[in-house]
Structure formats: structure tokens, C-alpha cells
Motif scaffolding. Structure first.
Motif, mmCIF file in Angstrom:
data_model
loop_
_atom_site.group_PDB
_atom_site.id
_atom_site.type_symbol
_atom_site.label_atom_id
_atom_site.label_comp_id
_atom_site.label_asym_id
_atom_site.label_seq_id
_atom_site.Cartn_x
_atom_site.Cartn_y
_atom_site.Cartn_z
ATOM 1 N N LYS A 4 0.906 -1.136 -0.009
ATOM 2 C CA LYS A 4 -0.180 -0.005 -0.182
ATOM 3 C C LYS A 4 0.901 1.239 -0.089
ATOM 4 C CE LYS A 4 -3.577 2.657 2.413
ATOM 5 N NZ LYS A 4 -4.598 2.283 3.720
ATOM 6 N N GLN A 5 0.664 2.023 -0.995
ATOM 7 C CA GLN A 5 1.260 3.274 -1.299
ATOM 8 C C GLN A 5 0.616 4.295 -0.350
ATOM 9 O OE1 GLN A 5 1.924 4.096 -5.359
ATOM 10 N NE2 GLN A 5 3.555 2.431 -5.482
ATOM 11 N N GLU A 6 1.383 5.330 0.553
ATOM 12 C CA GLU A 6 1.082 5.999 1.475
ATOM 13 C C GLU A 6 1.273 7.472 0.492
ATOM 14 O OE1 GLU A 6 1.290 7.394 6.148
ATOM 15 O OE2 GLU A 6 3.081 6.804 5.130
ATOM 16 N N SER A 7 -0.130 8.320 0.453
ATOM 17 C CA SER A 7 -0.196 9.491 0.042
ATOM 18 C C SER A 7 0.463 10.652 0.668
ATOM 19 C CB SER A 7 -1.605 10.009 -0.458
ATOM 20 O OG SER A 7 -2.435 10.305 0.640
ATOM 21 N N VAL A 8 0.908 11.547 0.012
ATOM 22 C CA VAL A 8 1.335 12.872 0.658
ATOM 23 C C VAL A 8 0.340 13.552 1.711
ATOM 24 C CG1 VAL A 8 2.005 15.171 0.583
ATOM 25 C CG2 VAL A 8 2.724 13.497 -1.060
ATOM 26 N N MET A 9 -0.980 13.334 1.352
ATOM 27 C CA MET A 9 -2.059 13.620 2.324
ATOM 28 C C MET A 9 -1.969 12.927 3.534
ATOM 29 S SD MET A 9 -4.158 16.285 2.853
ATOM 30 C CE MET A 9 -5.661 16.425 3.509
ATOM 31 N N ASP A 10 -1.864 11.764 3.450
ATOM 32 C CA ASP A 10 -1.980 10.638 4.517
ATOM 33 C C ASP A 10 -0.786 10.952 5.573
ATOM 34 O OD1 ASP A 10 -3.885 9.300 3.627
ATOM 35 O OD2 ASP A 10 -2.899 7.754 2.490
ATOM 36 N N LYS A 11 0.465 11.227 5.015
ATOM 37 C CA LYS A 11 1.828 11.646 5.605
ATOM 38 C C LYS A 11 1.321 12.901 6.648
ATOM 39 C CE LYS A 11 4.902 9.312 2.430
ATOM 40 N NZ LYS A 11 6.102 9.601 1.518
ATOM 41 N N ARG A 12 0.726 13.913 6.053
ATOM 42 C CA ARG A 12 0.717 15.062 6.630
ATOM 43 C C ARG A 12 -0.578 14.648 7.823
ATOM 44 N NH1 ARG A 12 -0.321 18.645 1.239
ATOM 45 N NH2 ARG A 12 1.992 18.679 0.446
ATOM 46 N N ALA A 45 1.157 24.951 11.766
ATOM 47 C CA ALA A 45 0.339 26.238 11.691
ATOM 48 C C ALA A 45 -0.672 26.092 10.703
ATOM 49 C CB ALA A 45 1.434 27.226 11.174
ATOM 50 N N ARG A 46 -0.693 25.640 9.532
ATOM 51 C CA ARG A 46 -1.799 25.578 8.687
ATOM 52 C C ARG A 46 -3.051 24.775 9.265
ATOM 53 N NH1 ARG A 46 0.454 24.565 2.454
ATOM 54 N NH2 ARG A 46 -1.820 23.907 2.221
ATOM 55 N N TYR A 47 -2.579 23.772 9.911
ATOM 56 C CA TYR A 47 -3.940 23.010 10.639
ATOM 57 C C TYR A 47 -4.552 23.676 11.547
ATOM 58 C CZ TYR A 47 -6.417 19.584 13.107
ATOM 59 O OH TYR A 47 -7.170 18.695 13.794
ATOM 60 N N ASP A 48 -3.704 24.691 12.535
ATOM 61 C CA ASP A 48 -4.141 25.459 13.423
ATOM 62 C C ASP A 48 -5.068 26.459 12.951
ATOM 63 O OD1 ASP A 48 -2.972 23.891 15.516
ATOM 64 O OD2 ASP A 48 -1.301 25.569 15.705
ATOM 65 N N GLY A 54 -6.400 22.920 5.797
ATOM 66 C CA GLY A 54 -4.981 23.384 5.737
ATOM 67 C C GLY A 54 -3.980 22.712 5.334
ATOM 68 N N LEU A 55 -4.409 21.400 5.169
ATOM 69 C CA LEU A 55 -3.277 20.201 5.080
ATOM 70 C C LEU A 55 -3.096 20.018 3.667
ATOM 71 C CD1 LEU A 55 -3.865 17.825 7.608
ATOM 72 C CD2 LEU A 55 -2.225 19.443 7.742
ATOM 73 N N LYS A 56 -4.308 20.660 2.745
ATOM 74 C CA LYS A 56 -4.405 20.458 1.188
ATOM 75 C C LYS A 56 -3.469 21.242 0.541
ATOM 76 C CE LYS A 56 -9.204 19.282 1.389
ATOM 77 N NZ LYS A 56 -10.782 19.750 0.830
#
Length: 383
Positions: A4-12, A45-48, A54-56
């Protein structure tokens, strides 16, 4: 089963989940997720600020484009287009620049894109290429070498009467000499229209038309009473090939502009339609720039002809080496004991026969060739 390949969004998301658990410092998160400390700070900071959104990834589109057309410019362009629905972006931008040169108007291509987006540009049907046959048409690179004439397709005015617009243009300069609302295509009213143009602008060397009435006929040399009158005035009548309106393409292009500008809707009657035509003629000649003229207007290039209209038909003159015959009231001449029919258009005219070979004569009206006649023949053949 593949890994299973982990996407960039999953890592964030995993990074923020570890941060929210309270089990890791930012330095530990940096080592755990193999990213720099500033990157950890950025995503926290972007999540806050925006939560999960903000993670997109943010759009790469610039916040400001220095070349973007302002709303005011677009509004002015659309307003001018609605005033002149028949004009394209080049004409509109050219006129706006002349009126207000201090404003940075967009390129014609940009203006065209905005007009199309606003639904103010109609898609033109692609014309099928026509076969290019040899056209024996005289060159006309100077004003008054060739005038082009035709009737724009008839239409009814609001009082339910027919209107046939007679139009005459100068081929070289595109100058619109006449746009006359006539009730039909009869010869005499048409002749009066040309006579007005001759008095106003002088006479051309050539008049180019199609093969329809009243410009041409099915008779000898396709002459009509109108074209015979042209010849007697020293004007060469030139007809395009049947089915080849492209040989009079500049005139046809003017007709398209005329239709778009003034025929939707038609006027109340012929008199009011004529007033509309006269306004169009003035605008077309003095204010409408033409791409083919280097964005000049026709009046910049046109000047009246030095050939003054005499107001009468001069007598036909011939050299002494020809035989002259007058066409009788039945359209015939008597020649070498035979009666030769030439046609009704030539009734009353004097024609000349010049011997070009043994028992062979060429037939002329003034300098215009009508055909060839051989001894014993009952009719004139084409040259």
C-alpha cells in the motif's frame, strides 16, 4: 498483494495526529517523519488556521496578475460591442484606442476572448474551399480602376414592401459609393443609381458584377441594356464566372457587414430604410477601419475619378477600316445578304464589323468585342 502506497496527504494527517497526541516534540516529529523542523512548523500552523483543509495543496495560481484586464475595461468593451454588434474585436479596440489613447486597452485577441465569454461572438461556419479556376478579371490596385456592384438579397420592410439594396463599391479602396433602397431590380431605377454615382464620383474604367439581371443577360456577349449603356460611356462591363462569388469577394464581405449592421430589424418603409443605409455608408467609409487596409478607413484611400460623367451618351466612333451596321428594331442586322440576330439589348446601336481573315469578321460595339461572324453563318460565335 502489492504494498500500500502512502499518499502525501496521508503523511500530513499522520504528522498532525502524532502532534495532537502530545507524545512528541516538534524535533522528535521532524526525525520521526524525516522532514525539516520548519516543515513541521508550517503544517502545524496551517492545521491550526484552517483545520484539515489546511493540509491540502494550495493553488499555484498567482494572487495578482499585472496583465489582467480590469472590470472597467471589460465593461467598456462590452458596452461598445452592444452599440455596434456588427463589429469585431479589432475594429472595437481600434476605435476605443483612437477615442481614449491614454487608456491601456487590451490586445484584440484578449478583447475577442472576453466578447466570446460574454456570448457576443457568433461562431462562423467554416467555408468549404472553392476550386481556383483562372479568372480573367482586370487588375484594380488604384481607385476607380474597377467598381463592383450587386444587389444585396431582398427583404421586406415593416410595411411589407420589398427592398432591393443596390450597392456599388470601389474595389481598391473598399469605399462604399452607393447603397440605394430600390423596390426591385428593374433596369431604369438601377441605371439612375449608377448615374447618381457617376455624377458624384466620376466614372470608373471597369464595372464588375455577377451574371444576373439587370447587369447581364443570356443574349450575345451576355449584354443587357445596362451594360450596353456602360460600354457607350467608355466603361468596360466585367462579369464574374457563374457560381464564383469569391471573384467579387470584397463586395460580398461588405454585404455581410451591411446585413449585420442595419437589417436586423428592417426599417418601417423604403424611405426610412434609405436613411439607415446613408448612416451606414458614412460610418463604413469614414470610421470603420479595415484590416486589409492596414486599419485605415476607405476615405483615407479613395479619391473621385478624373473621368467626368458627360450627362449624355456620346456617339459611337469607329476607325475607317470597319463596316458599320445599325441594329434594327427586331434586334437584327443585315450582312452579306443575311439577317443576323444580335439581341434586344443592342437595338438602335451602331456596331462595327472588322475583317480579320477571308470571309471572317469580328463584331464590336465601340471597343467592346461582341463575337465573330463568318460568311454564311446565321449567328455570331464567341471569340
Amino acid at each position: 498483494m502489492p504494498w500500500k502506497q502512502e499518499s502525501v496527504m496521508d503523511k500530513r494527517v499522520k504528522l498532525i495526529s502524532d502532534w495532537l497526541s502530545g507524545s512528541y516534540s516538534k524535533s522528535q516529529l521532524s526525525r520521526r517523519h524525516s522532514i525539516s523542523r520548519p516543515t513541521v512548523d508550517k503544517w502545524i500552523a496551517r492545521y491550526d488556521a484552517k483545520g484539515p483543509d489546511g493540509l491540502k495543496d494550495l493553488s499555484s495560481k498567482p494572487h495578482h496578475c499585472p496583465h489582467q484586464t480590469s472590470d472597467e475595461i471589460i465593461s467598456r468593451l462590452l458596452e461598445k460591442k452592444n452599440e455596434h454588434l456588427d463589429r469585431g474585436p479589432k475594429q472595437l479596440i481600434h476605435r476605443l484606442r483612437n477615442a481614449e489613447p491614454e487608456i491601456a486597452w487590451p490586445a484584440a485577441s484578449t478583447a475577442g476572448a472576453w466578447l466570446k465569454k460574454a456570448g457576443l461572438v457568433s461562431t462562423r461556419k467554416r467555408a468549404h474551399p472553392r476550386p481556383h479556376g483562372a479568372a480573367k478579371l482586370r487588375e484594380a490596385n488604384e481607385p476607380n480602376q474597377t467598381w463592383c456592384a450587386d444587389f444585396k438579397g431582398q427583404f421586406r420592410t415593416k410595411d411589407d414592401r420589398w427592398c432591393y439594396p443596390l450597392t456599388i463599391t470601389d474595389h481598391a479602396s473598399r469605399y462604399l459609393l452607393l447603397c440605394k433602397a430600390l423596390p426591385g431590380t428593374h433596369g431604369e431605377p438601377t441605371r439612375q443609381g449608377f448615374e447618381w454615382a457617376f455624377r458624384e464620383y466620376g466614372m470608373p474604367d471597369v464595372i464588375r458584377t455577377d451574371n444576373g439581371s439587370p447587369f447581364a443577360s443570356t443574349g450575345l456577349a451576355r449584354l443587357s441594356s445596362l451594360s450596353v449603356w456602360f460600354i457607350r460611356l467608355g466603361i468596360y462591363p466585367e462579369t464574374i464566372k457563374p457560381g464564383r462569388p469569391d471573384q467579387n469577394g470584397r463586395h460580398e464581405r461588405m454585404h455581410r457587414t451591411l446585413k449585420a449592421a442595419v437589417l436586423k430589424p428592417a426599417a418601417d418603409n423604403l424611405m426610412r430604410q434609405q436613411l439607415v443605409f446613408e448612416d451606414f455608408v458614412h460610418d463604413f467609409n469614414h470610421y470603420r477601419p479595415h484590416t486589409a487596409l492596414g486599419m485605415k478607413v476607405p476615405s483615407d484611400l479613395y479619391s473621385p475619378s478624373p473621368r467626368i460623367y458627360p450627362g449624355y451618351v456620346p456617339a459611337a466612333e469607329y476607325d475607317s477600316d470597319v463596316d458599320i451596321r445599325r441594329v434594327r428594331s427586331n434586334g437584327e442586322i443585315k450582312w452579306k445578304g443575311s439577317h443576323i440576330f444580335l439581341g434586344e439589348a443592342l437595338i438602335g446601336e451602331q456596331v462595327a464589323l472588322k475583317e480579320v481573315d477571308d470571309d471572317t469578321w469580328d463584331l464590336y460595339l465601340c471597343t467592346y468585342p461582341l463575337g465573330r461572324l463568318e460568311r454564311g453563318a446565321k449567328r455570331v460565335s464567341s471569340l
